[in-house]
Design a protein around this motif. Structure first.
Motif, PDB file in Angstrom:
ATOM      1  N   THR A 104      54.027  73.828  58.506  1.00 23.64           N
ATOM      2  CA  THR A 104      54.541  72.879  57.637  1.00 23.64           C
ATOM      3  C   THR A 104      53.480  71.694  57.607  1.00 23.64           C
ATOM      4  O   THR A 104      53.124  71.075  58.574  1.00 23.64           O
ATOM      5  CB  THR A 104      55.932  72.539  57.885  1.00 23.64           C
ATOM      6  OG1 THR A 104      56.863  73.334  58.157  1.00 23.64           O
ATOM      7  CG2 THR A 104      56.430  71.676  57.041  1.00 23.64           C
ATOM      8  N   ILE A 105      53.127  71.758  56.153  1.00 19.93           N
ATOM      9  CA  ILE A 105      52.132  70.605  55.934  1.00 19.93           C
ATOM     10  C   ILE A 105      52.812  69.775  54.524  1.00 19.93           C
ATOM     11  O   ILE A 105      53.211  70.351  53.635  1.00 19.93           O
ATOM     12  CB  ILE A 105      50.846  71.109  55.128  1.00 19.93           C
ATOM     13  CG1 ILE A 105      50.277  72.026  56.429  1.00 19.93           C
ATOM     14  CG2 ILE A 105      49.869  70.014  54.669  1.00 19.93           C
ATOM     15  CD1 ILE A 105      49.933  71.349  57.714  1.00 19.93           C
ATOM     16  N   SER A 106      52.921  68.490  54.970  1.00 22.01           N
ATOM     17  CA  SER A 106      53.562  67.567  53.776  1.00 22.01           C
ATOM     18  C   SER A 106      54.891  68.091  53.359  1.00 22.01           C
ATOM     19  O   SER A 106      55.459  68.097  52.338  1.00 22.01           O
ATOM     20  CB  SER A 106      52.703  67.400  52.792  1.00 22.01           C
ATOM     21  OG  SER A 106      51.421  66.887  53.068  1.00 22.01           O
ATOM     22  N   GLY A 107      55.508  68.793  54.353  1.00 19.45           N
ATOM     23  CA  GLY A 107      57.044  69.116  53.976  1.00 19.45           C
ATOM     24  C   GLY A 107      56.967  70.673  53.203  1.00 19.45           C
ATOM     25  O   GLY A 107      58.208  70.850  53.000  1.00 19.45           O
ATOM     26  N   THR A 108      55.778  71.185  53.147  1.00 15.94           N
ATOM     27  CA  THR A 108      55.751  72.451  52.711  1.00 15.94           C
ATOM     28  C   THR A 108      55.424  73.661  53.494  1.00 15.94           C
ATOM     29  O   THR A 108      54.376  73.367  54.454  1.00 15.94           O
ATOM     30  CB  THR A 108      55.139  72.482  51.516  1.00 15.94           C
ATOM     31  OG1 THR A 108      55.474  71.184  50.443  1.00 15.94           O
ATOM     32  CG2 THR A 108      55.112  73.683  50.735  1.00 15.94           C
ATOM     33  N   TRP A 117      53.283  76.525  54.771  1.00 17.52           N
ATOM     34  CA  TRP A 117      52.164  77.273  54.651  1.00 17.52           C
ATOM     35  C   TRP A 117      52.189  78.461  55.442  1.00 17.52           C
ATOM     36  O   TRP A 117      52.291  78.509  56.566  1.00 17.52           O
ATOM     37  CB  TRP A 117      50.726  76.132  54.885  1.00 17.52           C
ATOM     38  CG  TRP A 117      50.470  75.322  53.805  1.00 17.52           C
ATOM     39  CD1 TRP A 117      51.333  74.066  53.460  1.00 17.52           C
ATOM     40  CD2 TRP A 117      49.368  74.982  53.253  1.00 17.52           C
ATOM     41  NE1 TRP A 117      50.832  73.225  52.585  1.00 17.52           N
ATOM     42  CE2 TRP A 117      49.329  73.898  52.343  1.00 17.52           C
ATOM     43  CE3 TRP A 117      48.085  75.586  53.070  1.00 17.52           C
ATOM     44  CZ2 TRP A 117      48.467  73.530  51.533  1.00 17.52           C
ATOM     45  CZ3 TRP A 117      47.044  75.284  52.064  1.00 17.52           C
ATOM     46  CH2 TRP A 117      47.238  74.067  51.482  1.00 17.52           C
ATOM     47  N   ARG A 152      46.672  70.374  43.042  1.00 17.40           N
ATOM     48  CA  ARG A 152      47.647  69.833  43.772  1.00 17.40           C
ATOM     49  C   ARG A 152      47.548  70.189  45.184  1.00 17.40           C
ATOM     50  O   ARG A 152      48.165  69.282  45.851  1.00 17.40           O
ATOM     51  CB  ARG A 152      49.099  70.268  43.188  1.00 17.40           C
ATOM     52  CG  ARG A 152      50.293  69.789  43.693  1.00 17.40           C
ATOM     53  CD  ARG A 152      51.380  70.255  43.049  1.00 17.40           C
ATOM     54  NE  ARG A 152      51.720  71.729  43.153  1.00 17.40           N
ATOM     55  CZ  ARG A 152      52.458  72.402  44.009  1.00 17.40           C
ATOM     56  NH1 ARG A 152      52.671  71.579  44.967  1.00 17.40           N
ATOM     57  NH2 ARG A 152      52.547  73.756  43.812  1.00 17.40           N
ATOM     58  N   LEU A 153      47.085  71.387  45.549  1.00 17.00           N
ATOM     59  CA  LEU A 153      47.426  71.850  46.936  1.00 17.00           C
ATOM     60  C   LEU A 153      46.047  71.659  47.483  1.00 17.00           C
ATOM     61  O   LEU A 153      46.107  71.791  48.976  1.00 17.00           O
ATOM     62  CB  LEU A 153      47.822  73.233  46.661  1.00 17.00           C
ATOM     63  CG  LEU A 153      49.193  73.689  46.261  1.00 17.00           C
ATOM     64  CD1 LEU A 153      49.274  75.180  46.209  1.00 17.00           C
ATOM     65  CD2 LEU A 153      50.298  72.895  46.990  1.00 17.00           C
ATOM     66  N   ASP A 192      45.615  69.405  50.695  1.00 19.89           N
ATOM     67  CA  ASP A 192      46.404  69.786  51.949  1.00 19.89           C
ATOM     68  C   ASP A 192      45.649  71.037  52.653  1.00 19.89           C
ATOM     69  O   ASP A 192      46.241  71.338  53.784  1.00 19.89           O
ATOM     70  CB  ASP A 192      47.964  70.117  51.546  1.00 19.89           C
ATOM     71  CG  ASP A 192      48.746  68.914  51.491  1.00 19.89           C
ATOM     72  OD1 ASP A 192      48.356  67.795  51.965  1.00 19.89           O
ATOM     73  OD2 ASP A 192      49.752  69.236  50.655  1.00 19.89           O
ATOM     74  N   PRO A 209      44.427  69.415  56.193  1.00 19.61           N
ATOM     75  CA  PRO A 209      45.608  69.183  57.251  1.00 19.61           C
ATOM     76  C   PRO A 209      46.097  70.548  57.523  1.00 19.61           C
ATOM     77  O   PRO A 209      46.344  70.701  58.903  1.00 19.61           O
ATOM     78  CB  PRO A 209      46.644  68.528  56.601  1.00 19.61           C
ATOM     79  CG  PRO A 209      45.891  67.904  55.382  1.00 19.61           C
ATOM     80  CD  PRO A 209      44.767  68.768  54.911  1.00 19.61           C
ATOM     81  N   SER A 219      46.154  71.625  61.576  1.00 22.81           N
ATOM     82  CA  SER A 219      47.188  72.085  62.238  1.00 22.81           C
ATOM     83  C   SER A 219      46.935  73.145  62.927  1.00 22.81           C
ATOM     84  O   SER A 219      47.508  73.366  64.362  1.00 22.81           O
ATOM     85  CB  SER A 219      48.214  72.204  61.306  1.00 22.81           C
ATOM     86  OG  SER A 219      49.333  72.639  61.837  1.00 22.81           O
TER      87      SER A 219
END
Length: 243
Positions: A169-173, A175, A211-212, A215, A218, A222
């Motif tokens: 999960t990156i920025s609450g989303t 992946w 937009r993506l 991320d 990160p 991760s």
């Protein structure tokens, strides 16, 4: 012709022959109207009602061919001069043909009413901005993401098997990277209905990539942290029985 009583029986052969000849000529003539209406209205099928002083004529067409021509007088019953069923009765046809010339005049006036419709409509438009540079930059960024994801796939293959998925999960989303051997099957952001940064179906839109993309780093960090934790855990494993 004589029946059993010896009296002559009137035949309808000449009447029906004449009727069929008239219908055939009208079919050919009104068929031109059907084709013109199809061109004018820009469709494969449709219908148009044309009014005269005494009646309403309706032309229905399909694929440029006339389906029916209906004569509906202001008083009296309607008549299908042309149809896919039986031909009209001679008396009804005669009444319709008395108004056919007026129908053609009304149709011609209808078409003429469009003469000035497109007057003043612009036929010059602004130049279209090229998306070539944008697409090239998008593809360059996607290639970089693909290179990083391919390296991740190779590492995942080594320690977690021939195929599988890695998610975080990156920025609450969510992946998710799916690998098959040392190749990336996809990199998806946002679950099953999310955006595919990498897939077999082509690159994402430039707006989604913008937009993506921030991320991606990160996401890789991760992954690296998880690998480091696994290595640390394995370092603590011992096969010595006295420990």
């Amino acid at each position: 012709m004589t029946d059993g009583t010896g009296k002559d029986v009137a035949t309808t052969e000449e009447i029906t022959k004449r009727r069929d000849e008239v219908v055939a000529r009208v079919r050919s003539h009104a068929g031109q109207i059907a084709r013109e209406l199809a061109l004018l209205q820009g469709g494969d099928y449709g219908q148009e009602a044309i009014e005269t002083a005494n009646a309403t004529w309706t032309v229905k067409y399909e694929a440029g061919d006339i389906q029916y021509l209906r004569f509906d007088p202001n008083s009296g019953e309607e008549t299908y001069v042309i149809s896919t069923k039986q031909p009209p009765e001679p008396d009804a046809l005669e009444r319709a043909m008395d108004d056919y010339g007026a129908f053609i005049d009304a149709y011609n006036e209808y078409v003429a009413s469009f003469d000035d419709v497109l007057v003043g409509v612009p036929d010059e438009f602004p130049a279209i901005e090229s998306a070539a540079d944008l697409v090239a930059e998008r593809d360059r960024i996607v290639r970089q993401i693909h290179d990083v994801a391919t390296e991740m796939a190779g590492q995942l293959q080594r320690y977690d098997g021939e195929y599988g998925t890695y998610s975080t999960t990156i920025s609450g989303t969510r992946w998710e990277l799916k690998w098959d051997g040392s190749e990336v099957s996809y990199l998806r952001v946002g679950g099953s209905d999310g955006t595919y940064l990498l897939s077999q179906y082509g690159p994402p839109s430039a707006s989604e990539l913008r937009r993506l993309a921030p991320d991606v780093e990160p996401f890789v960090e991760s992954f690296n942290a998880e690998i480091a934790d696994l290595e640390a855990d394995l370092d603590r494993v011992s096969l010595r029985k006295d420990e």
